[in-house]
Design a protein around this motif. Structure first.
Motif, PDB file in Angstrom:
ATOM      1  N   TRP A   3       0.819  -1.217   0.000  1.00 42.63           N
ATOM      2  CA  TRP A   3       0.000   0.000   0.000  1.00 42.63           C
ATOM      3  C   TRP A   3       0.849   1.261   0.000  1.00 42.63           C
ATOM      4  O   TRP A   3       0.311   2.365  -0.049  1.00 42.63           O
ATOM      5  CB  TRP A   3      -0.931  -0.003   1.206  1.00 42.63           C
ATOM      6  N   ILE A   4       2.157   1.109   0.113  1.00 47.84           N
ATOM      7  CA  ILE A   4       3.065   2.245  -0.019  1.00 47.84           C
ATOM      8  C   ILE A   4       4.033   1.953  -1.157  1.00 47.84           C
ATOM      9  O   ILE A   4       4.184   0.806  -1.588  1.00 47.84           O
ATOM     10  CB  ILE A   4       3.849   2.534   1.288  1.00 47.84           C
ATOM     11  N   ARG A   5       4.698   2.984  -1.628  1.00 51.05           N
ATOM     12  CA  ARG A   5       5.680   2.801  -2.688  1.00 51.05           C
ATOM     13  C   ARG A   5       6.883   2.023  -2.153  1.00 51.05           C
ATOM     14  O   ARG A   5       7.339   2.255  -1.027  1.00 51.05           O
ATOM     15  CB  ARG A   5       6.136   4.172  -3.206  1.00 51.05           C
ATOM     16  N   THR A   6       7.370   1.107  -2.957  1.00 47.48           N
ATOM     17  CA  THR A   6       8.587   0.377  -2.603  1.00 47.48           C
ATOM     18  C   THR A   6       9.560   0.472  -3.774  1.00 47.48           C
ATOM     19  O   THR A   6       9.169   0.715  -4.916  1.00 47.48           O
ATOM     20  CB  THR A   6       8.296  -1.107  -2.281  1.00 47.48           C
ATOM     21  N   ILE A   7      10.823   0.255  -3.470  1.00 44.14           N
ATOM     22  CA  ILE A   7      11.879   0.357  -4.475  1.00 44.14           C
ATOM     23  C   ILE A   7      12.402  -1.044  -4.781  1.00 44.14           C
ATOM     24  O   ILE A   7      12.911  -1.723  -3.884  1.00 44.14           O
ATOM     25  CB  ILE A   7      13.021   1.259  -3.974  1.00 44.14           C
ATOM     26  N   PRO A   8      12.273  -1.503  -6.025  1.00 42.44           N
ATOM     27  CA  PRO A   8      12.760  -2.844  -6.361  1.00 42.44           C
ATOM     28  C   PRO A   8      14.285  -2.905  -6.385  1.00 42.44           C
ATOM     29  O   PRO A   8      14.965  -1.863  -6.423  1.00 42.44           O
ATOM     30  CB  PRO A   8      12.178  -3.087  -7.758  1.00 42.44           C
ATOM     31  N   PHE A   9      14.809  -4.114  -6.391  1.00 44.77           N
ATOM     32  CA  PHE A   9      16.256  -4.312  -6.357  1.00 44.77           C
ATOM     33  C   PHE A   9      16.946  -3.549  -7.483  1.00 44.77           C
ATOM     34  O   PHE A   9      17.957  -2.866  -7.261  1.00 44.77           O
ATOM     35  CB  PHE A   9      16.587  -5.805  -6.462  1.00 44.77           C
ATOM     36  N   ASP A  10      16.421  -3.648  -8.702  1.00 47.50           N
ATOM     37  CA  ASP A  10      17.093  -3.045  -9.861  1.00 47.50           C
ATOM     38  C   ASP A  10      17.161  -1.529  -9.787  1.00 47.50           C
ATOM     39  O   ASP A  10      18.021  -0.916 -10.435  1.00 47.50           O
ATOM     40  CB  ASP A  10      16.389  -3.468 -11.157  1.00 47.50           C
ATOM     41  N   ALA A  11      16.256  -0.908  -9.032  1.00 50.08           N
ATOM     42  CA  ALA A  11      16.240   0.553  -8.931  1.00 50.08           C
ATOM     43  C   ALA A  11      16.938   1.069  -7.677  1.00 50.08           C
ATOM     44  O   ALA A  11      17.052   2.278  -7.479  1.00 50.08           O
ATOM     45  CB  ALA A  11      14.793   1.056  -8.956  1.00 50.08           C
ATOM     46  N   ALA A  12      17.406   0.176  -6.838  1.00 50.72           N
ATOM     47  CA  ALA A  12      18.005   0.581  -5.557  1.00 50.72           C
ATOM     48  C   ALA A  12      19.414   1.125  -5.759  1.00 50.72           C
ATOM     49  O   ALA A  12      20.175   0.648  -6.601  1.00 50.72           O
ATOM     50  CB  ALA A  12      18.031  -0.609  -4.608  1.00 50.72           C
ATOM     51  N   THR A  13      19.755   2.120  -4.949  1.00 56.40           N
ATOM     52  CA  THR A  13      21.097   2.702  -4.979  1.00 56.40           C
ATOM     53  C   THR A  13      21.585   2.906  -3.551  1.00 56.40           C
ATOM     54  O   THR A  13      20.808   2.826  -2.594  1.00 56.40           O
ATOM     55  CB  THR A  13      21.096   4.071  -5.707  1.00 56.40           C
ATOM     56  N   GLY A  14      22.851   3.204  -3.404  1.00 58.84           N
ATOM     57  CA  GLY A  14      23.427   3.572  -2.114  1.00 58.84           C
ATOM     58  C   GLY A  14      23.227   2.536  -1.028  1.00 58.84           C
ATOM     59  O   GLY A  14      23.395   1.334  -1.251  1.00 58.84           O
ATOM     60  N   LYS A  15      22.856   3.011   0.163  1.00 56.25           N
ATOM     61  CA  LYS A  15      22.701   2.128   1.320  1.00 56.25           C
ATOM     62  C   LYS A  15      21.638   1.061   1.078  1.00 56.25           C
ATOM     63  O   LYS A  15      21.803  -0.101   1.479  1.00 56.25           O
ATOM     64  CB  LYS A  15      22.332   2.951   2.559  1.00 56.25           C
ATOM     65  N   LEU A  16      20.533   1.444   0.396  1.00 55.99           N
ATOM     66  CA  LEU A  16      19.485   0.470   0.128  1.00 55.99           C
ATOM     67  C   LEU A  16      20.017  -0.656  -0.746  1.00 55.99           C
ATOM     68  O   LEU A  16      19.762  -1.834  -0.476  1.00 55.99           O
ATOM     69  CB  LEU A  16      18.289   1.151  -0.550  1.00 55.99           C
ATOM     70  N   ARG A  17      20.760  -0.321  -1.765  1.00 57.75           N
ATOM     71  CA  ARG A  17      21.340  -1.346  -2.645  1.00 57.75           C
ATOM     72  C   ARG A  17      22.248  -2.274  -1.847  1.00 57.75           C
ATOM     73  O   ARG A  17      22.209  -3.498  -2.008  1.00 57.75           O
ATOM     74  CB  ARG A  17      22.123  -0.666  -3.766  1.00 57.75           C
ATOM     75  N   ASP A  18      23.063  -1.707  -0.979  1.00 56.41           N
ATOM     76  CA  ASP A  18      23.977  -2.516  -0.165  1.00 56.41           C
ATOM     77  C   ASP A  18      23.197  -3.468   0.747  1.00 56.41           C
ATOM     78  O   ASP A  18      23.566  -4.640   0.900  1.00 56.41           O
ATOM     79  CB  ASP A  18      24.882  -1.619   0.680  1.00 56.41           C
ATOM     80  N   LEU A  19      22.124  -2.977   1.359  1.00 56.56           N
ATOM     81  CA  LEU A  19      21.316  -3.825   2.233  1.00 56.56           C
ATOM     82  C   LEU A  19      20.612  -4.909   1.435  1.00 56.56           C
ATOM     83  O   LEU A  19      20.553  -6.070   1.860  1.00 56.56           O
ATOM     84  CB  LEU A  19      20.301  -2.981   3.002  1.00 56.56           C
ATOM     85  N   TYR A  20      20.078  -4.541   0.285  1.00 61.54           N
ATOM     86  CA  TYR A  20      19.430  -5.543  -0.565  1.00 61.54           C
ATOM     87  C   TYR A  20      20.401  -6.671  -0.908  1.00 61.54           C
ATOM     88  O   TYR A  20      20.034  -7.848  -0.890  1.00 61.54           O
ATOM     89  CB  TYR A  20      18.918  -4.899  -1.843  1.00 61.54           C
ATOM     90  N   LYS A  21      21.640  -6.319  -1.229  1.00 56.87           N
ATOM     91  CA  LYS A  21      22.632  -7.352  -1.562  1.00 56.87           C
ATOM     92  C   LYS A  21      22.848  -8.309  -0.397  1.00 56.87           C
ATOM     93  O   LYS A  21      23.124  -9.494  -0.595  1.00 56.87           O
ATOM     94  CB  LYS A  21      23.949  -6.698  -1.964  1.00 56.87           C
ATOM     95  N   ARG A  22      22.702  -7.816   0.828  1.00 54.13           N
ATOM     96  CA  ARG A  22      22.913  -8.656   2.014  1.00 54.13           C
ATOM     97  C   ARG A  22      21.753  -9.615   2.260  1.00 54.13           C
ATOM     98  O   ARG A  22      21.944 -10.670   2.861  1.00 54.13           O
ATOM     99  CB  ARG A  22      23.117  -7.788   3.259  1.00 54.13           C
ATOM    100  N   VAL A  23      20.543  -9.233   1.814  1.00 54.25           N
ATOM    101  CA  VAL A  23      19.363 -10.049   2.150  1.00 54.25           C
ATOM    102  C   VAL A  23      18.807 -10.817   0.963  1.00 54.25           C
ATOM    103  O   VAL A  23      17.801 -11.510   1.099  1.00 54.25           O
ATOM    104  CB  VAL A  23      18.232  -9.187   2.762  1.00 54.25           C
ATOM    105  N   THR A  24      19.466 -10.746  -0.187  1.00 55.58           N
ATOM    106  CA  THR A  24      18.903 -11.388  -1.374  1.00 55.58           C
ATOM    107  C   THR A  24      18.933 -12.900  -1.287  1.00 55.58           C
ATOM    108  O   THR A  24      19.754 -13.506  -0.601  1.00 55.58           O
ATOM    109  CB  THR A  24      19.665 -10.974  -2.651  1.00 55.58           C
ATOM    110  N   GLY A  25      18.003 -13.485  -2.033  1.00 56.80           N
ATOM    111  CA  GLY A  25      17.989 -14.915  -2.289  1.00 56.80           C
ATOM    112  C   GLY A  25      18.357 -15.155  -3.735  1.00 56.80           C
ATOM    113  O   GLY A  25      19.038 -14.336  -4.359  1.00 56.80           O
ATOM    114  N   PRO A  26      17.900 -16.271  -4.317  1.00 57.87           N
ATOM    115  CA  PRO A  26      18.217 -16.580  -5.720  1.00 57.87           C
ATOM    116  C   PRO A  26      17.753 -15.467  -6.665  1.00 57.87           C
ATOM    117  O   PRO A  26      16.700 -14.859  -6.465  1.00 57.87           O
ATOM    118  CB  PRO A  26      17.432 -17.872  -5.969  1.00 57.87           C
ATOM    119  N   ASP A  27      18.576 -15.204  -7.694  1.00 61.78           N
ATOM    120  CA  ASP A  27      18.239 -14.213  -8.734  1.00 61.78           C
ATOM    121  C   ASP A  27      17.946 -12.826  -8.144  1.00 61.78           C
ATOM    122  O   ASP A  27      17.063 -12.112  -8.618  1.00 61.78           O
ATOM    123  CB  ASP A  27      17.052 -14.689  -9.574  1.00 61.78           C
TER     124      ASP A  27
END
Length: 202
Positions: A3-27
């Motif tokens: 119900w709120i805007r979210t940022i997908p992995f491909d659009a993430a930058t900076g700290k968010l991108r770094d955190l996403y890399k830490r929590v990712t699963g396959p693909d």
């Protein structure tokens, strides 16, 4: 998905991108519950730290499958289908007994603690988790004493308490922001208990 805007992995930058890399699963899959935090990455960092330390830490002594079972029960009580689906899949994988897992899910769905295929000690933990979830203001010292009498030591009681409290938090994150399982890979979780900073979902 939310119900709120979210940022997908491909659009993430900076700290968010770094955190996403830490929590990712396959693909580069990021669980939707983590994407709920994408507009405030510091809250994702806090969420993952609590999750990893409470549920997936080497110093826990209660088997992880049972901590997951508590999570499924609490999530059912909070009507959080998202967490029920994710954590039942994780519990089933860890327990390695499909018949028992399915019987436990049936008993959870009907709210029937005595029917859960658990020993008396484990059923006492489920009753404690139910009271703490549904009527936290009514908790009393006798609730902890009941766990001691069932055979849990105080460190284990703390684990049960923290897993129950964590899932109430996670359930409210999901339910309050409209998080769905759309696009998620169900049942992934951090697998490396020995490294508290390894958040990779496998």
């Amino acid at each position: 998905m939310a119900w709120i805007r979210t940022i997908p992995f491909d659009a993430a930058t900076g700290k968010l991108r770094d955190l996403y890399k830490r929590v990712t699963g396959p693909d580069n899959n990021v669980d939707n519950i983590m994407m709920m935090h994408s507009l405030r990455p510091h809250t994702m960092e806090a969420h993952m730290a609590v999750y990893k330390y409470v549920l997936h830490h080497r110093d826990n002594t209660i088997p992880k499958w049972f901590l997951e079972a508590i999570g499924v029960w609490v999530s059912h009580l909070n009507t959080c289908t998202y967490c029920v689906e994710h954590h039942f899949a994780g519990m089933k994988r860890l327990l390695k007994d499909d018949t028992r897992s399915d019987a436990l899910r049936t008993a959870i769905a009907s709210g029937d603690v005595p029917a859960m295929p658990l020993d008396a000690r484990q059923q006492a933990a489920m009753r404690y988790a139910q009271r703490l979830t549904e009527t936290p203001g009514d908790m009393a010292q006798s609730d902890v004493e009941a766990l001691r009498m069932a055979g849990w030591d105080d460190g284990e009681i703390l684990e049960i308490n923290q897993v129950t409290a964590y899932f109430c938090y996670a359930n409210r994150t999901v339910l309050g922001l409209g998080c769905s399982t759309d696009g998620d890979i169900i049942g992934l979780s951090p697998g490396n208990n020995d490294d508290p900073d390894d958040w990779n979902h496998r």
